[in-house]
Design a protein around this motif. Sequence first.
Motif, PDB file in Angstrom:
ATOM      1  N   THR A   1       5.083   1.864   1.691  1.00  0.00           N
ATOM      2  CA  THR A   1       5.780   2.038   2.964  1.00  0.00           C
ATOM      3  C   THR A   1       5.332   3.347   3.582  1.00  0.00           C
ATOM      4  O   THR A   1       4.870   4.254   2.892  1.00  0.00           O
ATOM      5  CB  THR A   1       7.316   2.080   2.786  1.00  0.00           C
ATOM      6  N   THR A   2       5.440   3.427   4.887  1.00  0.00           N
ATOM      7  CA  THR A   2       5.153   4.681   5.594  1.00  0.00           C
ATOM      8  C   THR A   2       6.229   4.880   6.646  1.00  0.00           C
ATOM      9  O   THR A   2       6.932   3.931   7.008  1.00  0.00           O
ATOM     10  CB  THR A   2       3.772   4.649   6.301  1.00  0.00           C
ATOM     11  N   LYS A   3       6.369   6.118   7.143  1.00  0.00           N
ATOM     12  CA  LYS A   3       7.376   6.392   8.194  1.00  0.00           C
ATOM     13  C   LYS A   3       6.829   5.995   9.532  1.00  0.00           C
ATOM     14  O   LYS A   3       5.703   6.090   9.837  1.00  0.00           O
ATOM     15  CB  LYS A   3       7.748   7.859   8.187  1.00  0.00           C
TER      16      LYS A   3
ATOM     17  N   VAL B   1      -1.991   4.104  -3.065  1.00  0.00           N
ATOM     18  CA  VAL B   1      -1.722   3.237  -1.925  1.00  0.00           C
ATOM     19  C   VAL B   1      -0.228   3.226  -1.651  1.00  0.00           C
ATOM     20  O   VAL B   1       0.538   2.720  -2.479  1.00  0.00           O
ATOM     21  CB  VAL B   1      -2.232   1.802  -2.188  1.00  0.00           C
ATOM     22  N   PRO B   2       0.214   3.758  -0.513  1.00  0.00           N
ATOM     23  CA  PRO B   2       1.655   3.736  -0.228  1.00  0.00           C
ATOM     24  C   PRO B   2       2.120   2.320   0.135  1.00  0.00           C
ATOM     25  O   PRO B   2       1.417   1.600   0.835  1.00  0.00           O
ATOM     26  CB  PRO B   2       1.790   4.680   0.956  1.00  0.00           C
TER      27      PRO B   2
ATOM     28  N   THR C   1       5.341  -1.629  -8.019  1.00  0.00           N
ATOM     29  CA  THR C   1       5.296  -0.314  -7.391  1.00  0.00           C
ATOM     30  C   THR C   1       4.356   0.655  -8.109  1.00  0.00           C
ATOM     31  O   THR C   1       3.744   1.503  -7.466  1.00  0.00           O
ATOM     32  CB  THR C   1       6.706   0.312  -7.338  1.00  0.00           C
TER      33      THR C   1
END
Length: 190
Positions: free
Chosen positions: A188-190, A185-186, A177
């Motif tokens: 996860t995204t919504k 760099v994410p 992570t």
Amino acid sequence: MSTTHTNTQPTTRNKKATVSNTPTETNAGKTATKKTSAARSASAKAVTEASVPSAHPLGFVSFVGSGPGDPDLLTVRAVELLRAAEVVITEAPEHAALVEAFCAHAEVVDGGFGQDGQPLTHAGRAKVVVKHAKSGKRVVRLMAGDPFVYASGPEEAQACVKAGVGFEVVPGLSSVTAVPAYAGVPLTTK
């Protein structure tokens, strides 16, 4: 968060402050206890004083994960231990920057290679760790990533238990992570 393990005698890390409780009367006439501010101050002081294990005749080792390797991504606990270390046992060339940044005064031991230049086995590294711990100095075993993930931490901890040497485990930030987050760099995204 770190886990401390000891065998026969307690180290400074295991000492806890005694919190005094002050009895008070409640409306129902029952006695209750309330921590005084002096007791809370004593607890906080004891935790601060005990945050770095002191020299101990049986030895003590802090297995510290360096996370992804960037000195800016070390945990607060890792930095405290490196600053207080008398001996730092490394395993990778990139650890030189971490040692230089936080503990230039400590004796640095290469835990990756033996005196003959050959790579050390897990058992060989464990012997080096136990030998230095038994000297009574504050030993930090600096490990790439996390001490118990793809590392020789478990074997070295077992050697400490057999030798009667206390130890603690200080996890490093997870590369899974931390690296993407550090790079923006994410995962996860919504």
